[in-house]
Design a protein around this motif. Structure first.
Motif, short mmCIF file in Angstrom:
data_model
loop_
_atom_site.label_atom_id
_atom_site.label_comp_id
_atom_site.label_asym_id
_atom_site.label_seq_id
_atom_site.Cartn_x
_atom_site.Cartn_y
_atom_site.Cartn_z
N GLU A 144 -2.83 -1.94 7.97
CA GLU A 144 -4.23 -2.23 7.62
C GLU A 144 -5.12 -1.01 7.87
O GLU A 144 -5.97 -0.67 7.03
CB GLU A 144 -4.72 -3.45 8.40
CG GLU A 144 -4.03 -4.73 7.93
CD GLU A 144 -4.48 -5.99 8.66
OE1 GLU A 144 -4.23 -7.08 8.15
OE2 GLU A 144 -5.08 -5.87 9.75
N GLU A 145 -4.92 -0.35 9.00
CA GLU A 145 -5.72 0.85 9.30
C GLU A 145 -5.47 1.95 8.27
O GLU A 145 -6.33 2.78 7.99
CB GLU A 145 -5.40 1.38 10.70
CG GLU A 145 -6.02 0.53 11.80
CD GLU A 145 -5.34 0.72 13.17
OE1 GLU A 145 -4.48 1.63 13.29
OE2 GLU A 145 -5.63 -0.07 14.07
N GLY A 146 -4.27 1.93 7.68
CA GLY A 146 -3.90 2.91 6.66
C GLY A 146 -4.44 2.58 5.28
O GLY A 146 -4.17 3.29 4.32
N GLY A 147 -5.15 1.46 5.16
CA GLY A 147 -5.80 1.14 3.89
C GLY A 147 -5.09 0.09 3.05
O GLY A 147 -5.49 -0.17 1.92
N LEU A 148 -4.04 -0.51 3.60
CA LEU A 148 -3.32 -1.54 2.84
C LEU A 148 -3.76 -2.94 3.28
O LEU A 148 -4.15 -3.14 4.42
CB LEU A 148 -1.80 -1.37 3.03
CG LEU A 148 -1.26 -0.03 2.52
CD1 LEU A 148 0.21 0.14 2.89
CD2 LEU A 148 -1.46 0.11 1.01
N ARG A 149 -3.66 -3.88 2.33
CA ARG A 149 -4.08 -5.26 2.58
C ARG A 149 -2.86 -6.16 2.44
O ARG A 149 -2.11 -6.04 1.45
CB ARG A 149 -5.13 -5.63 1.53
CG ARG A 149 -5.71 -7.01 1.61
CD ARG A 149 -6.80 -7.16 0.56
NE ARG A 149 -7.94 -6.31 0.87
CZ ARG A 149 -8.99 -6.71 1.59
NH1 ARG A 149 -9.07 -7.94 2.04
NH2 ARG A 149 -9.98 -5.88 1.85
N VAL A 150 -2.64 -7.06 3.41
CA VAL A 150 -1.52 -8.00 3.33
C VAL A 150 -1.94 -9.15 2.40
O VAL A 150 -2.83 -9.93 2.75
CB VAL A 150 -1.17 -8.56 4.73
CG1 VAL A 150 -0.01 -9.55 4.62
CG2 VAL A 150 -0.81 -7.43 5.69
N VAL A 151 -1.30 -9.24 1.22
CA VAL A 151 -1.67 -10.30 0.27
C VAL A 151 -0.63 -11.42 0.22
O VAL A 151 -0.84 -12.44 -0.44
CB VAL A 151 -1.97 -9.74 -1.15
CG1 VAL A 151 -3.21 -8.85 -1.11
CG2 VAL A 151 -0.78 -8.99 -1.74
N ALA A 152 0.49 -11.22 0.90
CA ALA A 152 1.48 -12.28 1.08
C ALA A 152 2.31 -11.92 2.30
O ALA A 152 2.57 -10.74 2.56
CB ALA A 152 2.39 -12.41 -0.14
N GLU B 98 -4.73 1.10 -3.08
CA GLU B 98 -4.65 2.25 -3.98
C GLU B 98 -3.34 2.98 -3.71
O GLU B 98 -3.06 3.31 -2.56
CB GLU B 98 -5.84 3.20 -3.73
CG GLU B 98 -7.20 2.64 -4.07
CD GLU B 98 -7.37 2.41 -5.58
OE1 GLU B 98 -6.77 3.15 -6.38
OE2 GLU B 98 -8.11 1.47 -5.95
N ASP B 99 -2.56 3.21 -4.75
CA ASP B 99 -1.27 3.91 -4.61
C ASP B 99 -0.44 3.33 -3.46
O ASP B 99 0.11 4.07 -2.63
CB ASP B 99 -1.48 5.41 -4.39
CG ASP B 99 -1.80 6.13 -5.68
OD1 ASP B 99 -1.32 5.69 -6.74
OD2 ASP B 99 -2.52 7.14 -5.63
N ALA B 100 -0.35 2.00 -3.41
CA ALA B 100 0.23 1.31 -2.25
C ALA B 100 1.67 1.75 -1.93
O ALA B 100 2.04 1.81 -0.76
CB ALA B 100 0.18 -0.20 -2.47
N ILE B 101 2.45 2.05 -2.96
CA ILE B 101 3.86 2.40 -2.71
C ILE B 101 3.94 3.71 -1.93
O ILE B 101 4.59 3.79 -0.88
CB ILE B 101 4.63 2.47 -4.05
CG1 ILE B 101 4.66 1.09 -4.70
CG2 ILE B 101 6.05 3.02 -3.84
CD1 ILE B 101 5.06 1.08 -6.16
N LYS B 102 3.24 4.71 -2.42
CA LYS B 102 3.24 6.03 -1.77
C LYS B 102 2.54 5.94 -0.41
O LYS B 102 3.01 6.48 0.59
CB LYS B 102 2.53 7.02 -2.69
CG LYS B 102 2.45 8.42 -2.18
CD LYS B 102 2.09 9.37 -3.33
CE LYS B 102 1.61 10.71 -2.83
NZ LYS B 102 0.16 10.74 -2.54
#
Ligand code: CMP
Length: 140
Positions: free
Chosen positions: A28-36, A80-84
């Protein structure tokens, strides 16, 4: 940049040490959101099916046994660019090579027990998400 989804597993070495919250905080701190997200105990069939591309590798048996050795948390992450981005946050597969501050540098025990898995490309992300989640379980 594009809004993307990737698949993530918090592995048994992390559930065993009760550090899933610390791992999720990094994501989460890295900018990703848990959607499932769900906590499951993989069957042999699931572990072998999920890692089928590694079937011929010498470590396949060890990998499958480890992934069945305790609960895991499977997730869909969006950003944004979640995989990378997720791969940057995780750090290199081998914790010895992982940059300081990454999940694997901070938490991973070895190349096999390396705390997290993340998809490596859009095609794999789509297949891996579908392996564990239905569309209705993903809430963005
Ligand atoms: P993961 O991203 O889940 O994808 C395949 C996994 O195989 C990898 O992370 C590692 O945990 C594991 N792996 C890779 N190389 C080795 C190895 N030499 N010995 C044991 N496990 C390995």
């Amino acid at each position: 940049m594009a809004l993307e989804r990737t698949f993530s597993i918090i592995k048994p070495d992390a559930t065993r040490r009760n550090i899933t919250g610390k791992v999720i905080a990094k994501l989460e701190e890295g900018g990703l959101r848990v959607v499932a997200q769900k906590r499951i105990h993989m069957t042999r069939e699931q572990a072998e099916g999920f890692y089928a591309v590694h079937r011929e590798r010498p470590f396949f048996g060890e990998l499958v046994d480890f992934m069945m050795s305790g609960p895991v948390v499977v997730q869909v992450l969006e950003g944004e660019d979640a995989i990378k981005r997720n791969r940057e946050i995780m750090g290199d597969t081998n914790p010895k090579d992982a940059s300081p501050g990454t999940i694997r540098a901070e938490f991973a025990e070895s190349i096999g027990e390396n705390t997290v898995h993340g998809s490596d490309a859009p095609e794999t992300a789509a297949v891996e998400i579908k392996f564990f989640f239905t569309d209705a379980e993903i809430v963005g």
